[in-house]
Design an enzyme around this catalytic site. Structure first.
Site, PDB file in Angstrom:
ATOM      1  N   LYS A  62     -15.988  -2.271  -6.412  1.00  0.00           N
ATOM      2  CA  LYS A  62     -16.646  -1.245  -6.271  1.00  0.00           C
ATOM      3  C   LYS A  62     -16.286  -0.184  -7.213  1.00  0.00           C
ATOM      4  CE  LYS A  62     -14.370   0.396  -2.324  1.00  0.00           C
ATOM      5  NZ  LYS A  62     -13.381   1.185  -2.714  1.00  0.00           N
ATOM      6  N   LYS A  76     -10.730  -8.731 -10.178  1.00  0.00           N
ATOM      7  CA  LYS A  76     -11.698  -8.845  -9.150  1.00  0.00           C
ATOM      8  C   LYS A  76     -13.103  -8.062  -9.339  1.00  0.00           C
ATOM      9  CE  LYS A  76     -10.717  -9.630  -4.757  1.00  0.00           C
ATOM     10  NZ  LYS A  76     -10.073  -9.210  -3.178  1.00  0.00           N
ATOM     11  N   LYS A 126       0.891  -1.240  -0.186  1.00  0.00           N
ATOM     12  CA  LYS A 126       0.173   0.022  -0.139  1.00  0.00           C
ATOM     13  C   LYS A 126       1.094   1.273  -0.037  1.00  0.00           C
ATOM     14  CE  LYS A 126      -4.385  -1.494   1.784  1.00  0.00           C
ATOM     15  NZ  LYS A 126      -5.685  -1.121   2.726  1.00  0.00           N
TER      16      LYS A 126
END
Ligand code: TRP
Length: 339
Positions: free
Chosen positions: A204, A201, A115
């Site tokens: 959203k 994947k 990240k």
């Protein structure tokens, strides 16, 4: 047995969220009562501060996620359902554990490396200490089992290391403060992929709404999205090996199997040799049958802010009471005077 798990609040909830984490929680809640155990499930809203975020969105995502959890079957009367921000013991225990966690341990965390990427110097301190907060989340409640995805296994191992070192350094051998939790990694964790690209994947943030089945989608929308889902021209094979190199076909079969609570082999046994013209309507109907009751409750509950806040308020009161003895014991073990 005590199960504790958290989920980061996100908006635009979809089939991947349901078949990934949420349904697994519901199953655990339903299974644990006969064992005399209990479940605590929380929204990891404090963890959201580790990445840049929009405050108004965090608040609405937190409520939206509560609505989804309840609509999917988490019962706030049977499980303790809350958000971290209303239970200050999480942040307090994290600070206490910061004295035990080692820089070297955190430096090895792959999620931090992923990240923070090339911009380590610009990453927040919260991103670095994220796993210590996660350890506090579970150690606070003497969790015995923590359901997590494969990607969180390393954080759970860190929680065990922190618990062990704290018990070693500050507790009598016969009176450890913390229980070492075991991860539960669902073996059949359904990886739900985009309906437009079987190698990405379901997400959203995909700009195409056709790529995902949202928990807010009605029956017509679901049927249409399945009809338009990307496929290949071949009929379905008789065995799982025949899905190799066919990511879209594999994804649709995987979704069917997950919803029908069966395996790929069973689905293929039923549909072998049939084309998508036959398989897609069957999949669409199954999706509608399984999601319609969830959708109805979700759509109603997500707009009832009063009800959602009441659920969180009640859950937080339960969580604070459950956390208090462990937090007190941790302060005392460290020699912190609170007279
Ligand atoms: N880090 C977890 C995730 O991203 C969420 C989480 C926060 C969690 N605290 C936790 C999971 C404690 C299990 C236990 O999925």
């Amino acid at each position: 047995m005590r199960i504790v798990s958290g989920i980061q609040p996100t908006g635009n909830l979809h089939l991947g969220n349901y078949l990934g984490a949420i349904r697994n929680w519901v199953r655990m809640q339903d299974a644990i009562e006969s064992d005399g155990g209990d479940c605590l499930f929380f929204l990891a809203d404090l963890h959201a501060l580790s990445m840049p975020h929009v405050p108004a969105e965090l608040a609405s995502n937190t409520r939206e996620m509560v609505a989804a959890l309840v609509a999917c079957g988490i019962d706030p009367d049977r499980s303790t359902l809350f958000n971290q921000a209303q239970v200050p013991a999480h942040a307090e225990l994290q600070w206490l554990l910061n004295g035990t966690a080692r820089m070297g341990w955190l430096n090895r965390m792959t999620q931090f490396k992923d990240k923070s990427g090339k911009n380590r110097e610009g990453a927040s301190i919260a991103l670095f200490t994220y796993p210590v907060l996660q350890a506090a989340d579970v150690l606070l409640y003497q969790a015995t089992h923590v359901p997590v995805g494969e990607d969180q296994k390393q954080h759970l191992e860190l929680a065990r290391d922190i618990a062990q070192k704290f018990n070693n350094d500050f507790c009598a051998e016969d009176a450890p403060v913390f229980t070492l939790p075991d991860p539960i990694i669902p073996p059949d964790a359904a990886r739900i992929m985009s309906l437009r690209d079987g190698s990405a994947k379901m997400s959203k943030s995909d700009p195409s709404d056709m790529s995902r089945i949202n928990l807010t989608d009605d029956a017509d929308t679901i049927m249409q999205k399945v009809r338009k889902a990307k496929t290949d021209p071949e009929p379905l094979p008789g065995e799982a090996a025949g899905l190799a190199g066919r990511p879209e076909a594999a994804n649709l079969v995987g979704i069917y199997a997950a919803l029908a609570e069966t395996g790929t082999a069973e689905v293929l046994a039923e549909f072998a040799g049939k084309g998508f013209g036959q398989f897609k309507p069957a999949l669409g109907e199954l999706l509608v049958a399984k999601l319609a009751p969830i959708n109805a409750r979700f759509v109603e509950l997500r707009q009832d802010r009063g009800a959602l806040d009441a659920i969180l308020h009640k859950g937080a009161a339960k969580a604070r009471a459950l956390a208090a003895p462990t937090l007190d014991a941790a302060y005392a073990a460290l020699g912190l005077v609170r007279g």
